[in-house]
Design an enzyme around this catalytic site. Structure first.
Site, PDB file in Angstrom:
ATOM      1  N   ARG A 167      40.042  -5.339  22.781  1.00 16.05           N
ATOM      2  CA  ARG A 167      40.179  -4.098  22.012  1.00 16.05           C
ATOM      3  C   ARG A 167      41.661  -3.797  21.799  1.00 16.05           C
ATOM      4  NH1 ARG A 167      35.984  -0.367  21.859  1.00 16.05           N
ATOM      5  NH2 ARG A 167      37.398   0.608  20.382  1.00 16.05           N
ATOM      6  N   HIS A 178      30.943   1.083  14.351  1.00 11.01           N
ATOM      7  CA  HIS A 178      31.945   0.967  15.426  1.00 11.01           C
ATOM      8  C   HIS A 178      32.811  -0.261  15.105  1.00 11.01           C
ATOM      9  CE1 HIS A 178      34.019   1.644  18.997  1.00 11.01           C
ATOM     10  NE2 HIS A 178      33.112   1.371  19.918  1.00 11.01           N
ATOM     11  N   GLN A 231      35.288  -1.998  17.622  1.00 15.63           N
ATOM     12  CA  GLN A 231      34.575  -2.811  18.600  1.00 15.63           C
ATOM     13  C   GLN A 231      34.260  -4.193  18.009  1.00 15.63           C
ATOM     14  OE1 GLN A 231      33.695  -2.049  21.900  1.00 15.63           O
ATOM     15  NE2 GLN A 231      33.347  -4.239  21.848  1.00 15.63           N
ATOM     16  N   CYS A 255      29.473  -4.177  24.635  1.00 12.43           N
ATOM     17  CA  CYS A 255      30.676  -3.418  24.242  1.00 12.43           C
ATOM     18  C   CYS A 255      31.144  -2.496  25.359  1.00 12.43           C
ATOM     19  CB  CYS A 255      30.408  -2.639  22.967  1.00 12.43           C
ATOM     20  SG  CYS A 255      29.097  -1.429  23.142  1.00 12.43           S
ATOM     21  N   ARG A 260      36.970   9.691  16.411  1.00 11.38           N
ATOM     22  CA  ARG A 260      35.651   9.374  16.978  1.00 11.38           C
ATOM     23  C   ARG A 260      34.796  10.615  16.793  1.00 11.38           C
ATOM     24  NH1 ARG A 260      33.815   6.494  22.553  1.00 11.38           N
ATOM     25  NH2 ARG A 260      34.484   4.732  21.290  1.00 11.38           N
ATOM     26  N   ASP A 281      23.801  -3.468  24.001  1.00 12.84           N
ATOM     27  CA  ASP A 281      24.520  -2.191  24.099  1.00 12.84           C
ATOM     28  C   ASP A 281      23.553  -1.179  24.725  1.00 12.84           C
ATOM     29  OD1 ASP A 281      26.287  -0.057  23.789  1.00 12.84           O
ATOM     30  OD2 ASP A 281      25.857   0.230  21.657  1.00 12.84           O
TER      31      ASP A 281
HETATM   32  N1   CP Z   1      33.206   0.208  23.747  1.00 14.55           N
HETATM   33  C1   CP Z   1      33.729   1.434  23.599  1.00 14.55           C
HETATM   34  O1   CP Z   1      33.995   1.910  22.495  1.00 14.55           O
HETATM   35  O2   CP Z   1      33.929   2.086  24.765  1.00 14.55           O
HETATM   36  P1   CP Z   1      34.388   3.594  24.923  1.00 14.55           P
HETATM   37  O3   CP Z   1      33.237   4.471  24.522  1.00 14.55           O
HETATM   38  O4   CP Z   1      34.732   3.717  26.387  1.00 14.55           O
HETATM   39  O5   CP Z   1      35.575   3.835  24.034  1.00 14.55           O
HETATM   40  N1  NVA Z   2      26.279   2.766  20.871  1.00 17.17           N
HETATM   41  C1  NVA Z   2      27.161   3.381  21.836  1.00 17.17           C
HETATM   42  C2  NVA Z   2      28.460   2.666  21.870  1.00 17.17           C
HETATM   43  C3  NVA Z   2      29.414   3.149  22.918  1.00 17.17           C
HETATM   44  C4  NVA Z   2      30.719   2.416  22.872  1.00 17.17           C
HETATM   45  C5  NVA Z   2      27.352   4.843  21.498  1.00 17.17           C
HETATM   46  O1  NVA Z   2      27.490   5.184  20.307  1.00 17.17           O
HETATM   47  O2  NVA Z   2      27.367   5.661  22.408  1.00 17.17           O
END
Ligand code: CP
Ligand code: NVA
Length: 300
Positions: A287, A128, A131, A259, A101, A219
């Site tokens: 997930r 993502h 997700q 999400c 990440r 989101d």
């Molecule tokens: N939806 C999602 O990726 O959540 P987190 O940021 O908690 O991993």
């Molecule tokens: N768009 C958000 C998604 C979090 C799961 C971010 O990147 O922070």
């Protein structure tokens, strides 16, 4: 040859279908004998916080018989000048796969190009895809199909919607994105996906997007790493809230997705998030099942 999962485009349509079938089997709990990761370790390198992605991958690796190893920039030498290439080469000697990440998508691409083991994108600024796998599985569970379903995405054109566009191109789902000017999703991804599925469109009026939708999705307005522009962005996105008046524009049996994490009262109201239409916690659960199916598929 190793396979990576950096975006939804890394799986073809039939692989996606098999993955959902397998995730559903795993979710049913009938197959408890599958432990393909016995004696193997999977790394999770996270530059940003996470609740769902981190915990679902850690639990998923454990349930498949393996050992998850969570790493942050503070704990490894990457932040002290060791190159991405050397880090990827070294970690490939210990681990059977690595979930990353990162802030920049290019970091994951670089890492994958030097790693000898599968690399999974656990969120970047552009995509993502893990997700999106859970999102598609949830829609399949609730609606029984993807092709012909209308998904209205309301809000910021971010990483989540980029992966939803690739998902629509792969599945034939209709995707209408409502966002203010200046907050469109990635234009290259949009053009590529629209060439495949012309039912992907961007509009400015949330009610137009939500009209007769099967799925309403939103989101956060401020993604991780965008905190410096938060005040301005909140103002621009104010008219793009998923609230009860928007829910009324959708089909009677429409479902609401997010999400998570949600900023209640901002991009979504409490009453909608907690309504009967909301499937956000099933979506979060999925997930785990989709990621286990993905790990099984990628790690041979
Ligand atoms: N939806 C999602 O990726 O959540 P987190 O940021 O908690 O991993
Ligand atoms: N768009 C958000 C998604 C979090 C799961 C971010 O990147 O922070």
């Amino acid at each position: 040859m190793k396979r990576d999962f950096l975006s939804i485009n890394d799986l073809n349509s039939s692989e996606l279908q098999s993955l959902f079938k397998r995730a559903t089997e795993l979710k049913s709990g009938k197959d408890r004998s599958s432990c393909p990761l016995i004696g193997r370790s999977v790394g999770l390198f996270f530059e940003k916080p996470s609740t769902r992605t981190r915990v679902s991958f850690e639990v998923g690796v454990y349930q498949l018989g393996g050992q998850p190893i969570y790493l942050t920039p503070k704990e490894i030498q990457l932040n002290r000048g060791e190159s991405i290439a050397d880090t990827a080469r070294v970690l490939s000697r210990y681990l059977s796969a690595i979930v990353l990440r990162t802030f920049k998508h290019s970091t994951i691409e670089d890492f994958a190009s030097f790693a000898d083991v599968p690399v999974i994108n656990g969120l970047s600024d552009i995509h993502h895809p893990c997700q999106a796998l859970a999102d598609l599985m949830t829609i399949l569970e609730k609606k029984g199909r993807l092709s012909g379903i209308k998904l209205a995405y309301i809000g910021d054109g971010n990483n989540v919607v980029n992966s939803l566009m690739e998902s629509s191109a792969k599945t034939g789902m209709e995707l209408v994105i409502s966002c203010p000017e200046g907050y469109d999703p990635n234009q290259n991804i949009y053009k590529q996906c629209r060439d495949i599925n012309n039912k992907i469109e961007i509009v400015r009026d949330p009610r137009e997007a939500a009209n007769m939708a099967d799925v309403l999705y939103t989101d956060v307005w401020i993604s991780m790493g965008q905190e410096s522009e938060a005040d301005h962005k909140r103002q621009q996105l104010r008219g793009h809230q998923l609230n009860s008046s928007l829910l009324q524009c959708a089909k009677k049996d429409a479902i609401v997705m997010h999400c998570l994490p949600a900023h209640r009262g901002e991009e979504i109201t409490d009453d909608v998030m907690d309504s009967k239409a909301s499937v956000v916690f099933d979506q979060a659960e999925n997930r785990l099942h989709t990621e286990k199916a993905l790990l099984e598929f990628l790690i041979s």
